[in-house]
Design a protein around this motif. Sequence first.
Motif, PDB file in Angstrom:
ATOM      1  N   ASN A   1     -18.214  -3.967   2.879  1.00 12.63           N
ATOM      2  CA  ASN A   1     -16.906  -3.417   2.364  1.00 12.63           C
ATOM      3  C   ASN A   1     -15.527  -3.558   3.316  1.00 12.63           C
ATOM      4  OD1 ASN A   1     -18.053  -2.366   0.213  1.00 12.63           O
ATOM      5  ND2 ASN A   1     -18.383  -0.309   1.250  1.00 12.63           N
ATOM      6  N   LEU A   2     -15.785  -3.599   4.462  1.00 13.09           N
ATOM      7  CA  LEU A   2     -14.428  -3.757   5.242  1.00 13.09           C
ATOM      8  C   LEU A   2     -13.951  -5.483   5.170  1.00 13.09           C
ATOM      9  CD1 LEU A   2     -15.615  -2.166   8.259  1.00 13.09           C
ATOM     10  CD2 LEU A   2     -13.765  -1.605   6.991  1.00 13.09           C
ATOM     11  N   GLN A   3     -14.961  -6.325   4.728  1.00 10.14           N
ATOM     12  CA  GLN A   3     -14.507  -7.661   4.401  1.00 10.14           C
ATOM     13  C   GLN A   3     -13.652  -7.726   3.134  1.00 10.14           C
ATOM     14  OE1 GLN A   3     -14.924  -9.862   7.116  1.00 10.14           O
ATOM     15  NE2 GLN A   3     -15.520  -8.014   7.822  1.00 10.14           N
ATOM     16  N   LEU A   4     -14.107  -6.914   2.183  1.00 13.72           N
ATOM     17  CA  LEU A   4     -13.414  -6.884   0.786  1.00 13.72           C
ATOM     18  C   LEU A   4     -12.050  -6.543   1.179  1.00 13.72           C
ATOM     19  CD1 LEU A   4     -16.097  -5.219  -1.352  1.00 13.72           C
ATOM     20  CD2 LEU A   4     -15.566  -7.754  -1.090  1.00 13.72           C
ATOM     21  N   LEU A   5     -11.634  -5.986   2.195  1.00 12.48           N
ATOM     22  CA  LEU A   5     -10.089  -5.527   2.539  1.00 12.48           C
ATOM     23  C   LEU A   5      -9.460  -6.814   2.633  1.00 12.48           C
ATOM     24  CD1 LEU A   5     -10.053  -2.626   5.050  1.00 12.48           C
ATOM     25  CD2 LEU A   5      -8.997  -2.873   2.770  1.00 12.48           C
ATOM     26  N   ALA A   6     -10.005  -7.857   3.159  1.00 15.67           N
ATOM     27  CA  ALA A   6      -9.264  -9.208   3.237  1.00 15.67           C
ATOM     28  C   ALA A   6      -9.233  -9.776   1.909  1.00 15.67           C
ATOM     29  CB  ALA A   6     -10.349 -10.186   4.260  1.00 15.67           C
ATOM     30  N   ILE A   7      -9.904  -9.535   0.951  1.00 13.73           N
ATOM     31  CA  ILE A   7      -9.767 -10.271  -0.226  1.00 13.73           C
ATOM     32  C   ILE A   7      -8.810  -9.491  -1.110  1.00 13.73           C
ATOM     33  CG2 ILE A   7     -11.068 -10.581  -2.458  1.00 13.73           C
ATOM     34  CD1 ILE A   7     -13.673 -10.880  -1.166  1.00 13.73           C
ATOM     35  N   THR A   8      -8.762  -8.188  -0.895  1.00 16.32           N
ATOM     36  CA  THR A   8      -7.747  -7.188  -1.361  1.00 16.32           C
ATOM     37  C   THR A   8      -6.416  -7.845  -0.737  1.00 16.32           C
ATOM     38  OG1 THR A   8      -9.511  -5.492  -1.475  1.00 16.32           O
ATOM     39  CG2 THR A   8      -6.809  -4.875  -1.547  1.00 16.32           C
ATOM     40  N   ASP A   9      -6.214  -7.887   0.296  1.00 20.32           N
ATOM     41  CA  ASP A   9      -5.003  -8.424   1.123  1.00 20.32           C
ATOM     42  C   ASP A   9      -4.622  -9.735   0.397  1.00 20.32           C
ATOM     43  OD1 ASP A   9      -2.823  -8.333   2.504  1.00 20.32           O
ATOM     44  OD2 ASP A   9      -3.722  -8.311   4.460  1.00 20.32           O
ATOM     45  N   LEU A  10      -5.508 -10.607   0.296  1.00 20.48           N
ATOM     46  CA  LEU A  10      -5.197 -11.924  -0.380  1.00 20.48           C
ATOM     47  C   LEU A  10      -4.297 -11.826  -1.755  1.00 20.48           C
ATOM     48  CD1 LEU A  10      -5.543 -15.207  -0.158  1.00 20.48           C
ATOM     49  CD2 LEU A  10      -7.946 -14.450  -1.469  1.00 20.48           C
ATOM     50  N   PHE A  11      -4.855 -10.909  -2.504  1.00 21.83           N
ATOM     51  CA  PHE A  11      -4.215 -10.664  -3.727  1.00 21.83           C
ATOM     52  C   PHE A  11      -2.993  -9.688  -3.737  1.00 21.83           C
ATOM     53  CE2 PHE A  11      -8.376 -12.239  -4.939  1.00 21.83           C
ATOM     54  CZ  PHE A  11      -8.262 -13.039  -6.201  1.00 21.83           C
ATOM     55  N   TYR A  12      -2.640  -8.988  -2.705  1.00 24.96           N
ATOM     56  CA  TYR A  12      -1.487  -8.290  -2.568  1.00 24.96           C
ATOM     57  C   TYR A  12      -0.305  -9.201  -2.331  1.00 24.96           C
ATOM     58  CZ  TYR A  12       1.407  -4.435  -1.554  1.00 24.96           C
ATOM     59  OH  TYR A  12       2.473  -3.329  -1.338  1.00 24.96           O
ATOM     60  N   GLN A  13       0.823  -9.310  -3.007  1.00 29.38           N
ATOM     61  CA  GLN A  13       1.794 -10.099  -2.944  1.00 29.38           C
ATOM     62  C   GLN A  13       3.023  -9.612  -2.078  1.00 29.38           C
ATOM     63  OE1 GLN A  13       1.409 -13.368  -3.882  1.00 29.38           O
ATOM     64  NE2 GLN A  13      -0.676 -12.699  -4.157  1.00 29.38           N
TER      65      GLN A  13
END
Length: 321
Positions: free
Chosen positions: A249-261
């Motif tokens: 789940n903590l790795q998914l934060l990185a994916i979320t940040d990738l899509f946050y513009q």
Amino acid sequence: MNFLIFAISAVVVVLAAVQLNRYGDVISQKSKLSGAVVGTFLIAGATSLPELTTSLTAVYIDNPDIAVGNMLGSNVFNVLILAAVDLIYRKQKMFNSIEQKQHLPSAIAGIIFTLVVVVSLFLDSTLSLFNIGIEMFILVGLYVLTVRFFENDEGEEMDEAAATGKDVSLKAASIGFAISAIVVFAAGSALSITGDQLAQQTGMSSSFVGSFLIAASTSLPELVTVLVAFKMGNYDMAVGSILGSNLFNLQLLAITDLFYQNGPILSATSGGNLPIALLFIGMMVLTIFMMVRKKVESFARYAAPSLLIVVMYFVSSYFLF
């Protein structure tokens, strides 16, 4: 109406995520790509898909508090699941039976990963690379090192998968997995949208909605996994599934940040997510204590740390609400 849609979406997410886990097990067993590594990533991705879709939708509607709170809150709820089940089945004394050497590295890694998030939230860091917070690169790097450290040993999990999926063909499992993934995506999106509307209508903070309401909904598949492990008498699987899910789940934060513009996502959140991260660390410290302490025979002494974890969760919920 929003409460009704939220509740229905939560139920749909749970049911679809359970099917994702089931079909993912079958695919990892029957495809030519079977193996411990493939199974780990496939099942971990399936179980965490509700959190990912919910957080990505929160990013789309520009509510970073729900996006981040969902991930951190899911980890908190995962530990609550472990403590609550340990209390309910306290006669089995789960933490007296597990192999602590198998779980200590992932438990400690979970604390270290979360400390990275805490430092970033506390300092309100805006350091970024490619519009992604520098802390996300640190999290991914630490995760890669952690994975390389572990020895994959999933024999019992794979045996269970074979037993539960022997009557399902690879084609049927693949179709079922794809359909379940689409359902999870749709229901997870509905959770974020209605959660955002609930926060606006009721005055609840977005961090509370994301960390407790949505996180609890998307973490219920982990509860099913733990209960199945208890039914099998495989306490190591129960603990391992929760600790592994927390790291993922903590790795998914990185994916979320990738899509946050709009820059690093952690710098865009309110202060409400910092107490959630600190709560998780406190709960994990108690969990590690239960792993390393000598075997306890007294019911009261054995159950005290798990009871404290449950109390910490509900007290924190009250104050954050």
